[in-house]
Design a protein around this motif. Structure first.
Motif, PDB file in Angstrom:
ATOM      1  N   LEU A 424      37.855 102.195 -89.423  1.00  0.00           N
ATOM      2  CA  LEU A 424      38.028 102.007 -91.268  1.00  0.00           C
ATOM      3  C   LEU A 424      37.321 101.520 -92.079  1.00  0.00           C
ATOM      4  CD1 LEU A 424      41.853 101.960 -90.703  1.00  0.00           C
ATOM      5  CD2 LEU A 424      40.827 103.638 -91.668  1.00  0.00           C
ATOM      6  N   LEU A 425      36.667  99.927 -91.543  1.00  0.00           N
ATOM      7  CA  LEU A 425      36.398  98.675 -91.848  1.00  0.00           C
ATOM      8  C   LEU A 425      34.519  99.472 -92.509  1.00  0.00           C
ATOM      9  CD1 LEU A 425      35.720  96.079 -92.076  1.00  0.00           C
ATOM     10  CD2 LEU A 425      34.846  95.668 -90.190  1.00  0.00           C
ATOM     11  N   ARG A 426      34.341 100.241 -90.947  1.00  0.00           N
ATOM     12  CA  ARG A 426      32.251 100.938 -91.480  1.00  0.00           C
ATOM     13  C   ARG A 426      32.556 102.572 -91.904  1.00  0.00           C
ATOM     14  NH1 ARG A 426      31.296  96.889 -90.935  1.00  0.00           N
ATOM     15  NH2 ARG A 426      29.654  95.781 -89.647  1.00  0.00           N
ATOM     16  N   GLY A 427      34.137 102.152 -92.298  1.00  0.00           N
ATOM     17  CA  GLY A 427      33.963 104.554 -92.911  1.00  0.00           C
ATOM     18  C   GLY A 427      33.683 105.386 -92.229  1.00  0.00           C
ATOM     19  N   ASP A 428      33.744 104.712 -90.693  1.00  0.00           N
ATOM     20  CA  ASP A 428      33.021 105.976 -89.915  1.00  0.00           C
ATOM     21  C   ASP A 428      34.169 106.761 -89.637  1.00  0.00           C
ATOM     22  OD1 ASP A 428      31.426 107.156 -87.646  1.00  0.00           O
ATOM     23  OD2 ASP A 428      31.340 105.607 -86.671  1.00  0.00           O
ATOM     24  N   LEU A 429      34.251 108.111 -90.076  1.00  0.00           N
ATOM     25  CA  LEU A 429      35.687 108.967 -89.692  1.00  0.00           C
ATOM     26  C   LEU A 429      35.069 110.162 -88.726  1.00  0.00           C
ATOM     27  CD1 LEU A 429      36.721 109.367 -93.540  1.00  0.00           C
ATOM     28  CD2 LEU A 429      36.806 107.324 -92.015  1.00  0.00           C
ATOM     29  N   TYR A 430      34.096 110.183 -88.540  1.00  0.00           N
ATOM     30  CA  TYR A 430      33.536 110.689 -87.175  1.00  0.00           C
ATOM     31  C   TYR A 430      34.210 110.652 -86.149  1.00  0.00           C
ATOM     32  CZ  TYR A 430      31.280 112.697 -83.921  1.00  0.00           C
ATOM     33  OH  TYR A 430      30.179 113.713 -82.368  1.00  0.00           O
ATOM     34  N   ARG A 431      34.341 108.945 -86.196  1.00  0.00           N
ATOM     35  CA  ARG A 431      34.480 108.617 -84.430  1.00  0.00           C
ATOM     36  C   ARG A 431      35.710 108.316 -84.740  1.00  0.00           C
ATOM     37  NH1 ARG A 431      30.355 105.220 -83.641  1.00  0.00           N
ATOM     38  NH2 ARG A 431      29.659 107.069 -82.321  1.00  0.00           N
ATOM     39  N   LEU A 432      35.998 108.007 -85.696  1.00  0.00           N
ATOM     40  CA  LEU A 432      37.964 107.822 -86.457  1.00  0.00           C
ATOM     41  C   LEU A 432      38.563 109.631 -85.689  1.00  0.00           C
ATOM     42  CD1 LEU A 432      40.628 106.232 -87.287  1.00  0.00           C
ATOM     43  CD2 LEU A 432      40.207 107.148 -88.789  1.00  0.00           C
ATOM     44  N   GLY A 433      38.135 110.370 -86.095  1.00  0.00           N
ATOM     45  CA  GLY A 433      38.183 111.637 -85.443  1.00  0.00           C
ATOM     46  C   GLY A 433      38.074 112.184 -84.102  1.00  0.00           C
ATOM     47  N   GLU A 434      36.515 110.944 -83.750  1.00  0.00           N
ATOM     48  CA  GLU A 434      36.860 111.320 -82.110  1.00  0.00           C
ATOM     49  C   GLU A 434      38.602 110.604 -81.391  1.00  0.00           C
ATOM     50  OE1 GLU A 434      32.910 111.680 -80.556  1.00  0.00           O
ATOM     51  OE2 GLU A 434      33.126 109.940 -81.214  1.00  0.00           O
ATOM     52  N   ILE A 435      38.683 109.347 -81.868  1.00  0.00           N
ATOM     53  CA  ILE A 435      39.464 108.951 -81.044  1.00  0.00           C
ATOM     54  C   ILE A 435      40.851 109.775 -81.797  1.00  0.00           C
ATOM     55  CG2 ILE A 435      40.660 106.597 -81.698  1.00  0.00           C
ATOM     56  CD1 ILE A 435      37.985 105.371 -82.458  1.00  0.00           C
TER      57      ILE A 435
END
Length: 875
Positions: A424-435
Motif C-alpha cells: 500500500l505504501l509503495r502502490g505495488d498492487l501487483y504484489r498485493l494481488g499476489e498476497i
C-alpha cells in the motif's frame, strides 16, 4: 515504468564466450524486421541443453539492443519444472513490469479464471500496441504457452528459451530458430581464460582446456563452475583429476558435486537451505535466518558461494542460484537434513523477516494495533535504509511465503500483514494481488468458504485490498469490501480490527462524498479506539474525521482534531501519520485563508512524506503547495506545479489525487485567463469524479465548470442570457451539496445561480436565491460568504417593483450595504469593500431605480473564482 523495466533485468556479469555470433544473428534479425513495412514481432527460439547459456544469451541480447526498444521483461515459464507458470500469472507479471494500469493486477477473479485470462490477454495486447519491447520467455516447452505472450501489434523482440526445439507457429510474427549448442575449443579456452584471470591463476593450456571441455560437455555453466575451482585444485591438471574422481555421471552434476564438497560445512548448509527460498533473489538477511547466524557471517558465506560459481549475482547484494544448482541443492537438502531441521530453518526465515518487515513498517506508521508487541531491535541506521531493504526483499519474501508447510501460522500472518502495508505504501498492487491469493491459499486448508473468509489472515488482507481499491478510485468496490470486513471483525469479536476497518470505510465514504455517513462510521471507530493500546489507531481516525469536518465547513473542530492527531502520531513515532495530519492541517489553514500557516504545515508534510518515501503523499503535498501559490496570486507558477502534480498522481495510480489536482488546475488556468484550457481541465475532473462516484468532488467540479462556462459565453455575447447549460450544472451542484450536507457549497451555488437569474431579468428569483444563501451562510458562520450574499441582494433590492407592504427597496439595500461595510475579520474579501462603497454611491445619486437593468455583472461587481475558496469562519 517502461524505461525502468530495463533496470529489472539480471546483470549480465561474469565470463561470456563463444556466443558473439549468436548475438550478431539476433541483432541482424531485428534489423531485418525493422526494415520491413509491416509491423510485426520477431520471435527467436533459443534451444539448447540445460547449462548451455540460453538465458544468459537472451538477457545479454536484451541489454545490447536496449536502444531499439522501450522496455524489457523476463518471464520464467518453468516449463521443465513440476509446476509451470500459468498463463494468467505470466500475463500479470508482464503487465506489471511493463507499466499497465493497476486494477487488473489487484482484482483477480477466482470464480471465472477463463474470463479473467481472456480479459488480461486483451489488455496486454492493447497495452503493447505500437510499443516495441524485448520479452524473454525462459524455459518454455511448447508453443501453446508462448503464443498469448507475444505482442502481436508491435515490432517487439520475443526471445524464447527451451531445452528442446519445438514447432513455434505464431500468427503474424517472424519466427527464427537458433541452436545454443556446446562451446567449441576456442570458446571453451576463452571462457576458462576469463575464469582463470578472475581467480588469479594461470590460464589452462589449449589441451587442458579441451579436456575440461570434454568433461563439462562444452556447457558454459559447467565450464564456469569448473573454472572457478582452478586455483583451489592446483591448476587445470589437478582440476581434471578431481572431476574424474566423481566417475561417469552427468557432466553438470559431476562438477556441482565437486564444487559442493569444496565448500566448508557452513557453506554447504547454506547452499542446501537456499532451496527453501524459492526462485527469487535474496540477500544476507535471508541467508542469516536460514543458517542461524548474523548477517555479516551470512554475507561472507554468500560471497564464497558466488566465488565458487554456485550462486549468480543478480544486482547490488542480491544473489540467485542457477536452476541446476537449485535442483542439486534440493536433492542434497532432502538427503542430508531431516524434515524437522528443514521446517525449523523455514520458520526461522519467516519469523526473521516478519520481525524485520514489521519494524520497517512500524518506522513509517508508528505503534498501530497491527504492530503491537512485535518490535525487535532492527539495526537499520535510518528509515531510508530500512525502506531500501524492504524494497529489495519484497519479491523474495513473497516467493518464500509460497511454501510454509509446518511453519507457525502466526509468523506467516505477521509477515503477510507487513508485506501488505508495504504494498500500500509503495502502490505495488501487483504484489498485493499476489498476497491476496496467498492468503486465500493459506486459509483454504480444507475449510468451508465461510470459515476461510472469517480467518484472521484473510480478514487482514481483504481490509488492505479495500484500501487499495479506494486508491485506484474503485470506490464502490472498496465500500463493499470494507463493509464485509467490518462485519467479519465484529463476528470474530475483534473490536480493534473492526475499528481500523471502520476508519478505512469512513474514508471511502468521504471520498464518495457521503459525508454524514462517513462522519458516523469514523465516530463509531473512535468510540472503540478509546481503549488503552489503540492510541495510534485513534490518531489515524482523528485526522480522517477532521478531513470530513473540513469539507462540511466545520473548520474549528477539524483543526482541534488534527492538532490532537499530530500529538498522538508523534508520541507513537508514526512518520507517515504525522505527514498526512500535517497535510490536512495545511488544507484547513488554506481553507480559511491563512496561507503562511498552511504553507508551513505543508512543508512539514513534504519532509515527512519524503522520509517515508511515500509517492502518494508527496504528490498530494505538491498539489496543496500549488494551491497555496494560487492563493498568493501566482497563477502561472501554480498551473505549472499542478500540471507536474497531475503526472505524479497518475504515476502512483491515485485517481482521486489526479481528479482533485485537475480541478485546482482548472481554477489556476482560469486565473491565467485561459478559459478554454480551464474548462477542459475541469471537465476532465468532472468526468473522473463521476466515474469514481465521488459526489462531493462531482458537485465541486460542476460548480466551477458552470462558472467558467457562463463567463466564457458572457464574454463572447456581452451578456448573461446564453447561460442555460451553466444554470443546469449549478442546479445539479446545488442539489448535490444539499444532499451530502455541504452548506458552504450549497450557499455559493445559490449565489452563482442568482447572478445568472439577475443577469437574465429574473430579479425576484435571484432575490429568493440570495435570501436562501444568506440563511445558509449565516447558519454556517461563514462571514465572507454571508457578506457576498448580502451585497448581491442589495444590488437586486432597488430594482424590484415597489411593494406597499414591504420596506423601501433602496432603503433596505442601504442597510444591507452598511452591514457589509461594518465589520472587520481576517477573511474579508478586499474587493467586496470597494464594490459595496461604489454601489452605495450609485444609490445615493439615484442612479438605480425600480425597473432598471441589473448592472452589477457589467460593472464587475460579482464574485470571482477566489471568492468562494476561503471560508470566513473563526478558528
Amino acid at each position: 515504468m517502461l524505461e525502468q523495466s530495463f533496470g529489472q533485468l539480471p546483470e549480465a556479469a561474469g565470463p561470456f564466450a563463444g556466443r558473439r555470433a549468436h548475438l550478431a544473428q539476433i541483432a541482424q534479425w531485428v534489423q531485418q524486421a525493422r526494415a520491413s513495412t509491416a509491423v510485426r514481432p520477431t520471435v527467436v527460439l533459443l534451444h539448447g541443453a540445460a547449462g548451455s547459456g540460453r538465458t544468459s544469451l537472451a538477457v545479454r541480447a536484451a541489454r545490447q539492443l536496449r536502444d531499439q526498444f522501450r522496455g524489457a521483461c523476463v518471464v520464467d515459464l518453468r516449463g521443465a519444472g513440476a509446476a509451470p507458470t500459468p498463463a494468467r500469472d505470466a500475463l500479470l507479471h508482464l503487465l506489471n513490469r511493463l507499466g499497465a494500469p493497476r486494477d487488473q493486477l489487484l482484482f483477480r477473479e477466482r470464480q471465472n479464471q477463463e474470463q479473467h485470462l481472456r480479459r488480461l490477454a486483451e489488455q496486454y495486447q492493447q497495452h503493447l500496441t505500437g510499443v516495441p519491447v524485448v520479452i524473454v520467455l525462459d524455459d518454455a516447452v511448447d508453443a501453446e504457452r508462448v503464443r498469448p505472450l507475444v505482442p502481436a501489434r508491435s515490432e517487439s523482440l520475443v526471445l524464447v528459451t527451451a531445452r528442446e526445439p519445438f514447432d513455434l507457429d505464431v500468427p503474424g510474427a517472424v519466427v527464427h530458430r537458433l541452436e545454443v549448442g556446446p562451446l567449441d575449443v576456442d570458446g571453451a579456452f576463452e571462457l576458462l581464460g576469463e575464469a582463470a584471470d578472475a581467480a588469479g591463476t594461470a590460464t589452462p593450456r589449449p589441451e587442458q582446456a579441451d579436456r575440461l571441455r570434454e568433461l563439462c560437455a562444452g556447457l558454459p555453466f559447467a565450464l564456469r563452475l569448473a573454472g572457478s575451482g582452478l586455483s583451489g585444485h592446483g591448476g587445470a591438471n589437478g582440476l581434471v583429476a578431481d572431476i574424474e574422481v566423481f566417475g561417469p555421471r552427468d557432466p553438470v552434476d559431476r562438477v556441482l558435486a565437486l564444487r559442493y564438497h569444496d565448500q566448508p560445512e557452513p557453506g554447504r548448509q547454506l547452499l542446501r537451505r537456499l532451496a527453501l527460498a524459492g526462485r527469487a533473489s535474496f540477500g544476507a538477511a535471508a541467508a542469516a535466518a536460514l543458517i542461524g547466524t548474523d548477517e555479516h557471517e551470512a554475507g561472507r558465506r554468500l560471497a564464497e558461494l558466488a566465488a565458487a560459481g554456485l550462486l549468480e549475482h543478480v544486482r547490488g547484494s542480491r544473489y540467485r542460484p542457477h536452476d541446476l544448482v537449485r535442483a542439486f541443492a534440493r536433492e542434497r537438502l532432502l538427503d542430508e537434513e531431516d524434515p524437522a531441521e528443514r521446517a525449523a530453518a523455514q520458520e526461522r526465515l519467516i519469523r526473521s523477516y516478519a520481525d524485520l518487515a514489521d519494524t520497517v513498517i512500524r518506522l513509517v506508521e508508528g505503534r498501530t494495533s497491527t504492530r503491537a508487541g512485535r518490535f525487535a531491535h532492527h539495526g537499520f541506521a535510518s528509515l531510508e535504509q530500512a525502506l531500501r531493504w524492504l524494497d529489495e526483499e519484497s519479491s523474495f519474501i513473497t516467493a518464500a511465503l509460497r511454501d510454509t508447510e509446518g511453519v507457525d501460522q502466526t509468523a506467516v500472518q505477521a509477515l503477510l500483514g507487513a508485506l501488505c502495508d508495504y504494498c500500500l505504501l509503495r502502490g505495488d498492487l501487483y504484489r498485493l494481488g499476489e498476497i491476496s491469493e496467498l492468503a486465500q491459499a493459506q486459509s483454504a486448508g480444507g475449510r468451508e468458504a465461510a470459515d476461510r473468509d472469517a480467518s484472521p489472515l484473510v480478514r487482514s488482507v481483504q481490509w488492505r485490498t479495500g484500501i487499495a481499491a479506494r486508491q485506484l478510485g474503485e470506490l464502490d468496490r472498496s465500500k463493499s469490501t470494507l463493509t464485509a470486513v467490518v462485519d467479519l471483525y465484529f463476528e470474530a469479536q475483534h473490536p480493534s480490527g473492526a475499528a481500523r476497518t471502520l476508519n478505512s470505510l469512513g474514508i471511502t465514504l468521504h471520498h464518495q462524498g457521503n459525508l454524514p455517513e462517513a462522519e458516523a462510521k469514523l465516530r463509531e471507530a473512535l468510540e472503540i479506539q478509546g481503549a488503552p493500546g489503540l492510541e495510534e489507531d485513534r490518531a489515524w481516525t482523528l485526522h480522517a474525521l477532521a478531513a470530513v469536518l473540513r469539507d462540511l465547513g466545520r473548520i474549528g473542530p477539524a483543526r482541534e482534531l488534527l492538532l490532537a492527531s499530530i500529538d498522538l502520531h508523534r508520541a507513537n513515532e508514526s512518520v507517515q501519520g504525522e505527514a498526512w495530519a500535517h497535510l490536512q492541517l495545511g488544507q484547513v489553514y488554506l481553507a480559511v485563508g491563512r496561507v503562511d500557516d498552511g504553507e508551513a504545515e505543508l512543508r512539514a508534510a513534504g519532509r515527512a512524506h519524503a522520509l517515508a518515501r511515500d509517492p502518494r503523499g508527496t504528490a498530494w503535498t505538491l498539489t496543496e503547495q500549488a494551491r497555496a501559490r494560487l492563493m498568493r496570486g501566482q497563477a502561472r507558477e501554480a498551473a505549472r506545479d499542478l500540471d507536474a502534480a497531475v503526472q505524479r498522481h497518475r504515476a502512483s495510480e491515485d485517481a482521486r489525487g489526479e481528479a482533485w489536482t485537475l480541478y485546482h488546475l482548472g481554477q489556476a488556468l482560469e486565473e491565467c485567463g485561459d478559459g478554454d484550457a480551464s474548462l477542459r481541465a475541469l471537465e476532465r475532473a468532472r468526468s473522473m469524479f463521476s466515474r469514481m462516484r465521488d459526489q462531493y468532488g462531482l458537485a465541486c467540479a460542476r460548480h466551477h465548470s458552470a462558472r467558467v462556462t457562463r463567463d466564457l459565453r458572457a464574454v463572447r455575447t456581452g451578456n448573461l442570457r446564453n447561460s442555460g447549460f451553466a444554470r443546469q450544472l449549478l442546479q445539479d451542484a446545488r442539489q448535490d451539496f444539499r444532499r451530502i450536507g455541504v452548506p458552504h457549497g450549497e450557499g455559493w451555488s445559490c449565489v452563482e445561480l442568482a447572478v445568472i437569474d439577475a443577469g437574465n431579468g429574473r430579479l425576484l428569483e435571484a432575490y429568493r436565491l440570495l435570501d436562501e444563501a444568506v440563511e445558509v451562510f449565516g447558519g454556517l458562520g461563514d462571514r465572507r460568504g454571508l457578506d457576498w450574499a448580502v451585497f448581491l441582494r442589495a444590488t437586486v433590492l432597488p430594482l424590484l417593483p415597489p411593494d406597499p407592504a414591504a420596506p423601501d427597496g433602496a432603503g433596505k439595500a442601504r442597510a444591507d450595504l452598511r452591514t457589509v461595510l461594518s465589520g472587520e475579520y481576517p477573511q474579508r474579501d478586499p474587493d467586496l469593500t470597494e464594490y459595496a462603497e461604489g454601489y452605495a454611491t450609485l444609490l445615493d445619486r439615484g442612479s438605480i431605480v425600480p425597473g432598471s437593468p441589473w448592472e452589477a455583472w457589467r460593472l464587475g461587481m460579482t464574485p470571482g473564482r477566489g471568492a468562494r475558496m476561503v471560508l470566513g469562519v473563526s478558528l
